[in-house]
Write an enzyme that holds these catalytic residues in place. Structure first.
Site, PDB file in Angstrom:
ATOM      1  N   SER A  57       0.820  -1.215   0.000  1.00  0.00           N
ATOM      2  CA  SER A  57       0.000   0.000   0.000  1.00  0.00           C
ATOM      3  C   SER A  57       0.852   1.262   0.000  1.00  0.00           C
ATOM      4  O   SER A  57       0.809   2.081   0.931  1.00  0.00           O
ATOM      5  CB  SER A  57      -0.957  -0.027   1.191  1.00  0.00           C
ATOM      6  OG  SER A  57      -1.852  -1.103   1.070  1.00  0.00           O
TER       7      SER A  57
ATOM      8  N   ARG B 142       6.909   6.588  -4.648  1.00  0.00           N
ATOM      9  CA  ARG B 142       7.621   7.164  -3.504  1.00  0.00           C
ATOM     10  C   ARG B 142       7.256   6.380  -2.257  1.00  0.00           C
ATOM     11  O   ARG B 142       6.172   5.818  -2.152  1.00  0.00           O
ATOM     12  CB  ARG B 142       7.259   8.640  -3.308  1.00  0.00           C
ATOM     13  CG  ARG B 142       5.798   8.885  -2.959  1.00  0.00           C
ATOM     14  CD  ARG B 142       5.446  10.361  -2.858  1.00  0.00           C
ATOM     15  NE  ARG B 142       4.061  10.550  -2.483  1.00  0.00           N
ATOM     16  CZ  ARG B 142       3.036  10.522  -3.314  1.00  0.00           C
ATOM     17  NH1 ARG B 142       3.261  10.308  -4.608  1.00  0.00           N
ATOM     18  NH2 ARG B 142       1.802  10.701  -2.891  1.00  0.00           N
TER      19      ARG B 142
ATOM     20  N   ASP C  87      -4.424  -1.874  -0.045  1.00  0.00           N
ATOM     21  CA  ASP C  87      -5.394  -2.306   0.962  1.00  0.00           C
ATOM     22  C   ASP C  87      -6.814  -1.871   0.647  1.00  0.00           C
ATOM     23  O   ASP C  87      -7.778  -2.556   1.007  1.00  0.00           O
ATOM     24  CB  ASP C  87      -4.985  -1.823   2.357  1.00  0.00           C
ATOM     25  CG  ASP C  87      -4.735  -0.318   2.427  1.00  0.00           C
ATOM     26  OD1 ASP C  87      -4.811   0.366   1.393  1.00  0.00           O
ATOM     27  OD2 ASP C  87      -4.440   0.170   3.540  1.00  0.00           O
TER      28      ASP C  87
END
Length: 484
Positions: A160, A175, A213
């Site tokens: 996630s 990132r 998620d």
């Protein structure tokens, strides 16, 4: 729904304590705070319409503040999926490995282990991180299969973190977030790194699907309750996922999917309107939080509603009122001057204070902030917490309503997870009130419920669905179908 619950849903609780003894100066402050933080019916409808436009833009082109990322999860489960699959959930603190047995009829069994991640791993190298993950998986297989596996186990990996995902078995990390700063991963496809570590350690596991998620919450909740059509996360961060059709996603037209092909969309709506922050009902405190954050100009919507920031909004408002000479006069407010010294749990405790004299609120301020607060000041503090909590719930529900409008959903369940949704007082009731402000009585037909385990059960289900469609010859959005 019984009469009591219906009444509760229609009338979100708010403290009824009298304000008669509050001096005019403090009442004027409360009135100003109410004007500042209240998102009224007209404003929430205007914002909902802006969300719908931004959703459309995100499906059409790159560069929208809501990127609307195709996940290559092509449809909902039918509830009859069976088999045993692994799920791997890499959170900010722990690594969780699950073995999910799907039993059909929306039923499942779960076996899981958690492995605490040493902080040094979070700032290590790509090789060290993925070797650590492979070691945990190897330990899980050893503990639960006595080290003997007759055939490769298929795994769904809940990763996630923001990724460019052009296939379900592929994901380039944009990132790191959640305190990670692992060298050699940003800008790289994480799947080969993961699979190389598995091979090196001799772990008989095959990554079948890389998910986040929120998409997992959508799929797992739909498996248990088929009328669930959205998955949302309201926690430290925020996000949403829903099922679109390929014909409404111009940016995937080059893949030549049949227009009625379902495609789960990971909205990544925390970044909504970061390029046009004036669209959001931001206060001067929200502006300060953004400017002083590690990534100014990003995640504008998230910084107004997510658990990471609610306490900071509260702190800045209290500090401002003190500096103006309204509260906590003649006291040191050193702790109040420290950024992020107040977390969302403190707001929850204040809102849950059951006493008319707000004794627990006074105790919380003394214990957590070393501030002596009188009962009149406590009433302002309590009202401020209510306003910030209510704004978060209403803006969160605004996003849900916009997805409902965009997808043409008039009656459905929304699987929600995250610490703010699960633990913050009255969050669901306040969100339901916002949905009624947008849809009228029909807002009651959009029911936000507790999600199933998205990062565990959802990941396993998506692995199962991917394996099933590859076997059937549908390899759209699968980078290496022969390996699956």
């Amino acid at each position: 729904m019984d009469t009591y619950l219906l009444a509760l849903a229609r009338n979100p609780p708010r403290r009824k304590g009298s304000m008669a003894d509050v001096p005019k100066d403090l009442m004027d402050c409360i009135t100003d705070l109410e004007k500042l933080f209240t998102v009224d019916k007209q404003r929430i409808n205007e914002l909902c319409d802006e969300f719908v436009k931004e959703f459309e833009k995100g499906l059409t082109e790159e560069g929208s503040s809501i990127p609307q990322l195709p996940t290559w999860v092509l449809g909902f489960p039918n509830g009859e999926e069976k088999g045993t699959y692994l799920a791997l959930d890499m959170g900010g603190t722990n690594l969780r490995v699950c073995e999910i047995t799907l039993m059909g009829h929306g039923k499942f069994d779960i076996l899981q282990s958690k492995y605490r991640m040493d902080p040094s791993v979070k700032t290590s190298t790509a090789e060290e991180l993925f070797r650590y993950i492979a070691d945990c998986l190897k330990q899980f297989v050893h503990d639960h299969h006595e080290g003997v596996v007759k055939e490769e186990l298929h795994l769904g990996f809940t990763f996630s973190y923001p990724c460019d995902q052009h296939a379900i078995d592929h994901g380039i990390l944009q990132r790191w977030t959640k305190g990670f700063d692992v060298k050699g991963v940003e800008g790289v496809d994480v799947v080969p790194l993961f699979e190389a570590a598995l091979k090196e350690k001799g772990v008989p596991i095959k990554l079948t699907a890389l998910i986040n998620d929120t998409t997992g919450a959508l799929i797992a909740s739909n498996y248990a309750q088929p009328d669930t059509k959205m998955g949302v996360i309201f926690g430290t961060g925020c996000n949403a996922a829903y099922m679109e059709v390929a014909g409404n996603i111009p940016k995937v037209a080059k893949h030549n999917l049949p227009p009625d092909t379902p495609m789960a969309i990971n909205c990544e709506w925390g970044a909504a309107f970061s390029d046009r922050p004036e669209v959001l009902p931001r206060t001067k405190y929200d502006v300060i939080i953004d400017k002083e954050s590690p990534r100014p100009g990003q995640q504008a919507f998230e910084k107004m509603i997510a658990g990471l920031y609610l306490g900071e909004v509260f702190r800045l408002a209290l500090l401002d009122l003190h500096q103006q000479g309204h509260i906590f006069l003649g006291q040191s407010v050193a702790k109040l001057q420290t950024s992020y010294t107040i977390d969302t749990e403190i707001l929850s405790l204040i809102e849950l204070d059951p006493f008319e004299n707000l004794r627990e609120t006074i105790d919380v301020l003394e214990t957590k902030l070393s501030i002596q607060c009188n009962e009149k000041e406590a009433k302002l503090v309590r009202r401020l917490a209510e306003l910030i909590g209510t704004r978060s719930a209403r803006l969160s529900a605004c996003g849900v309503a916009a997805i409902a409008k965009k997808a043409g959903l008039t009656k459905c369940k929304v699987g929600a997870d995250g610490s703010v949704f699960n633990l913050y007082p009255h969050f669901k009731a306040r969100g339901a009130e916002a949905l009624r402000d947008i849809f009228g009585d029909a807002g009651d037909d959009i029911d936000i419920i507790h999600a199933e385990d998205g990062s565990g059960v959802g990941a396993a289900l998506i692995a199962a669905l991917t394996l099933e469609r590859v076997k059937a010859g549908n390899v759209a959005g699968v980078l290496h179908p022969k390996d699956i």
